[in-house]
Every structure is written in structure tokens, then in C-alpha cells.
Design an enzyme around this catalytic site. Sequence first.
Site, PDB file in Angstrom:
ATOM      1  N   ASP A  47     -42.707   2.249 -26.783  1.00  0.00           N
ATOM      2  CA  ASP A  47     -42.515   1.332 -27.900  1.00  0.00           C
ATOM      3  C   ASP A  47     -43.635   1.479 -28.932  1.00  0.00           C
ATOM      4  OD1 ASP A  47     -41.639  -1.137 -29.366  1.00  0.00           O
ATOM      5  OD2 ASP A  47     -40.432  -1.403 -27.572  1.00  0.00           O
ATOM      6  N   HIS A  66     -43.271  -5.185 -32.370  1.00  0.00           N
ATOM      7  CA  HIS A  66     -42.084  -4.853 -31.566  1.00  0.00           C
ATOM      8  C   HIS A  66     -42.434  -4.632 -30.098  1.00  0.00           C
ATOM      9  CE1 HIS A  66     -38.544  -2.423 -30.337  1.00  0.00           C
ATOM     10  NE2 HIS A  66     -37.905  -3.067 -31.298  1.00  0.00           N
ATOM     11  N   SER A  99     -33.037  -4.412 -28.885  1.00  0.00           N
ATOM     12  CA  SER A  99     -34.432  -4.191 -28.482  1.00  0.00           C
ATOM     13  C   SER A  99     -34.914  -5.276 -27.545  1.00  0.00           C
ATOM     14  CB  SER A  99     -35.345  -4.174 -29.716  1.00  0.00           C
ATOM     15  OG  SER A  99     -35.300  -2.944 -30.370  1.00  0.00           O
TER      16      SER A  99
END
Length: 734
Positions: free
Chosen positions: A144, A213, A521
Amino acid sequence: MSVRNYYISILSFLLALLFGINNVLSKPEEYKTYIVHLDHSLKPSSFLTHETWHQTILKSLSKPVHGKEMLLYSYNHVMNGFSARLTPSQVSKLKKSPAHISTHEEKIGKLFTTHSPQFMGLRHSSGLWNASSYGEGVIIGMIDSGVWPESESFNEKGMPPIPTRWKGKCQNSTTNPFPCNRKLIGAQVFIKGIQAADESDSPDDSPRDFLGHGTHTSSTAAGNHVPGASQFGYANGVARGIAPGAHVAMYKVSSGGFIAESDVLAAMDQAIADGVDIMSLSLGFDHVPYFQDVIAIASLSAIEKGIFVVCSAGNDGAPNTTFNSAPWITTVGAGTLDRSFIATVTLGNDLTLEGQSKFPDRVLVVDTLLYYGKVFGKVVMCDNNGSNTIFEQVRELARVEALAGILIADETLYNIDELEIPSLILPSSSGALIRKYAIEAADDASVKIMRFVLTSFGTKPAPQVAFFSSRGPDPVNPNILKPDIIAPGVEVLAAIPPIVSVEQFGNYDLGSDYAFLSGTSMSAPHVAGVAALLKAVHPEWSPAAIRSALMTTAYTVDNNGTTLTNQFTSLSGTPLDYGAGHINPNKAMDPGLIYDIDWQGYVDFLCGLGYNDTEMKAILRQSKWSCSQEGTDINYPSFVAMFSADSPNVKNFTRVLTNVGDDQSVYQLITETSQGMTIKVEPTTLTFTSKYQKQKFAASVQMNGKAPPVAYGYVKWIDQNNHIVASPVVVLNS
């Protein structure tokens, strides 16, 4: 013009033309990143490592111009080969090597950008959390955008020692220290490829997350218990990941939202070497065949070593848009939670109404005049005819200095973030009551009180399939049903770096330690966390066994008692939307039977696709293999039958079930079909006398009469202990 001048002009033209050609010929070639597959069996024994062999190959091509570093990564596990910065002429030379298998230019991809444990049925006192000790001893590798190590979600309090098998490291930066601990046991950076493509804005080589994220996905999968976590007070309670006892390792491949194939390959290669048990990727690249898909290739290597790989299905929302769909990858779509963010308004006649709002402040609007129009300093009610968005209406109310807004909209989807003034959204039925009161009370119409930053649970219907969740049929191989499953992916509360703006409030950027994010996600880390729990309870299970348990125990009925619906249309969905259904962790712990797949099963599947030797070598990383069946039928927990006008209207399947439940078990068949669809199965009873015993069955799917474009049903095996092993059957008619 004289003859002499004429010839001078011709000569000048020719010289200019020659000079231009020389300039073109002498212009340096552009360097690009290429992924190179090699036959490792041809590596000379004089080279101790693959990397030294790769460096020698590159040096033989020519010296790089401008001192550019040619080799980016040398791969040892995910594939046999390397990634490098090369010119087209160097690639041409490279292809002449006997060891060369294939080369392709690197592609750029993207990231697919809480109350959820309770919504999924996880409880402290019983079930999967209790049986797995919250995933203790399992290592989840996150591919990620990095992680924020100081977040309370990665506090090591109560964590067991780091497993002795762990070979990873914590990559520090001289300018930006990065602390690891018993929870966050490793963090490394792989952004050479994206930097070479000029798509990186990372300030240094730290694994630190400057995007938000990776921190969010990691804490969703395995964040520690954090009491009082909230975004501006919403959902104020205990934030925890799905597997709070598991360890986390971060492999940073993005800093600005973009990703490069070479970096993702390198990260997955390192994760395999480090010893992760679970690999989670909330990112993807464009659709290509499996032998060109770096995530598919690397995942197959991971699966061969017993690593469970889970990926996001993508956020494109439309049919034929699923990503990461190889049958050895568990592909996850997104569903909603039974939680909503609300505000209330009490009118002067004591009528109280509840609406949607995420206004980020606990303001009270008290004893204020109500106006059905626009006016300074009042609470203003606005209808919505579809010509303006909710956001535009609130912005206009702020411009004319209204005190607060009541907005009427029947849409199921609207943006309630970044509201500039206190506002809530109500359906037209509630709007009619306010309008009636405002007319009757005239100038005396008022609002007694408006309350904000409230959270409501038990919202119906839930779950729904998120409007953005990518749907099947799969564009690469529609014979495999994707997504496999859905999990919470809408407004998921998890950790975020405090330096990242969560939303804007007027002229200000607001930060928080926890935030709500949506996307597949967010759903993939939920499944990664559940897989970690299952791995802790059943360490002997293969990745295919874990996926089978998740799929065959999933549910397809919402809290209204109806088939899962589409968040956008509120119409009933199909397995093309939600796969086998919504994840049900406690049931997955004891599935009764599993559809297992070994390495040869995947090889046979690839053989059936008709790939040539070069393509097979690229994905299998082997120069020799055997094909033991014809066709692409694979022991998958779902079925897809594709029919066309000129094809037979019957499709046959063979499946093998393995008993992982009680030694003595008898399973009876139940089939469910839609109109015009027939499912036949032989035998209709499966008897098991020992654990891990296998039983085979054959199934045929037939369409009769005029067939709809999509039809679906189920094959279910039910035993005396109420194990229900359910598999969706989808028919596609063209």
C-alpha cells in the site's frame, strides 16, 4: 535567378536536410521501465545470485546514457527476472538472449481509493475472535501507501513477541525516523519504478504514509483496540481491526496514489521472502491476460508457498469491470454497513425528524425562525429538483448567510461531506410535513433545536452492494465468477495520519486521527483480517480452503430479509454484484466442507486457456509442466455457464469436496434455480466417514426455452448439523 544561385539554393537545402537527419539520428533514445522474464535454468553457475547475473546482462547491452541506473529490482520469488530502465534498442538486444522469455513495458496503476467487526458478527466472548485469539501469531503483509506508526492502532500493548520465522526489517530514514514494534513488525519502501515514471511526490525514502490510504487499510485489517476513536465525534466508540492480535508489515509502493508494476512486484517478492501469511492489496492495473498481469503472476508464487492473497475488486461500479480476478486471488467487492450519520430537527410544533448529515461539529441550532426559501440568519428549507447537488445548495445557503439548512432529496446517494453550514438531508415525505407546518404557522414557524454529530445503528436495508463496487462478468475470464465475496467498504472508520486533510470546513482543512473512507480498498483488508483469524484457527488450511470457507458460508439476505440490493437502484442484485455473498466470519470457521485447489489444479486451468509455451513460462516461472485435463474447469466454490445461440445449452462441471467438519457426516443436495434454468447433480447424497475425506460430484446446468441474459441459482449441501455449503451458479446467455 541565375544558374549559380539556383545550385547554391539546392545545395543549401540538401545540407539542411542532412543536418536535420543527423540530429534525428543522434537524438538519445528515451529510457523506459521494462519487466523482463528470464529462464532461470539458463543462469550460468558462475553467478552466485540472480541479481549479479541480471546486472551482467544489463552491462552487456551498453552503457546507460546520462548515468541512469538501469536495474531497478531483481526478483527471486514472484517471477524469474528483473525490472530495468532500458531503451528500445537495448530491449531488442536483450530479446536475442537465449534466456529471454518475454518483456513488456511497465504499466502504471492506482490505489482503489469502525463498527464493521460487530456488523460482521465478531464478538469477544465467543466465535472466531475467541477461537483465534484475535489472530495471534499471524503476519499480514500490506502492499500500500505506507503507514503512520505513531497511530494508536499500531500500539504494541498486549501483543505477543514477533514470530521467530519473521525475516523482515524496519526501514528507517535519516530524515524521518520510523519506529516499529511488536504490532507493526516491518516496513519497507519500493518506489523506484514510480519515481522513474515521475509519478511520486514522496518527500523521502521513509515507509511513512503521507497519503492516508495504507494507514487506513492496515488498521482495518489488524489495528489494535482504541477506545474513543471517531471522526469529529461520529461513531465515537472503540476502533479495532478485524484481527487485532495479528502482526502487520507494510510494503510501501505509492506516495501519490499511483503505482508501478516493478514496485508492486518487488514488494510482493520481499513479502514472500520475509514470511508473511496473508497478503493484502487494495490497488490494481489495467485488465490484461494473466501472463501479463504482475499481480496475478506474483500472487500465484505466493499461493504456491501457502500465502493467502486478497485483492480489491475495483471501484468502477459497472458490469465487466472487476480487477484482480485470477482464480488463485480472493477478490473482494464492497458492501454497506447498518450505520448512518444523522442529525435531528425539532420544529416549533414539537415534530422531530431525523435526516442524514456529516456536519463536523456538535453545534446546536436553537429557537430559530424557519423559512421555506432563502433568508439571512434563519433555518432554510430547500427542495431539490435535480438541477443542483446537495453540496451546491449548501454552498449557496452559506453564501446568503443562512444559519442552517434542511434539504429535501429522495436520492439514495448524495454527498453529505464538507457541509459549510449545519445542514441535514430529509426525504420528501418528511419535507412535506415541514412544508405543511411552515405554511400553517406562517411567520411564527420556527425550529426549536437541531442536533448534529449523531450516529445511528440498525439502518435498513443493510448490507447493500456499494454503488461503486466493480461487478462481473469478469472482463479477463468470465468463466470465473468475480468478485468472490463482498465485505464492509462504505464509510469504514479506521486510522489515518493526522497530517492528512480529512475534509474541508469553510476555509479550513480538518485533520483527525481516525476517518471514514469508502472503496473496495476498505473491504479487502476486512477479508485479510478474517483470513488471519481463520489461519490462526486452521493453520493447515490452504489459501484455496480459506477462500472456500469464506464463500460457501457467505449470506445473500439483508436485515430486511430480502436478497442483497444495489445501493444505487435499491433493486435486487445477483452474484455478478456480490459473488457468493457477504462475508460471515463465524460461520467460515466451521464450513463443514471445502473446495480445495492444489498447484496442479491451477496449472490445469492455465493449460485450458490455450496459452503458448512463452506465456506459460511467464506465469508459472517453470520451463516444464504437465497438463492433466482438457478445458478450464477448476475446483472453484462457484459455477459459471456461458451459452450462445450456436453453442450447446448444457454445461457440465466436476467438483471435489473435502470434509473438514465432523468425521461422520451425510450431506443432502438442495438446488435453487430461476426461470428456465435446470441444475442436475450426481450423486445427490455425499457420505463422509472421516475428516479430510474427499467426495466427487458432477453437475450440469441447462437453459430451457427463451433465456434471459443472466440467470442464477445455487447448489447447496446440507448435513445433519446444519452445515450449509452454498455455491452460486450463474448462467450468461449471449
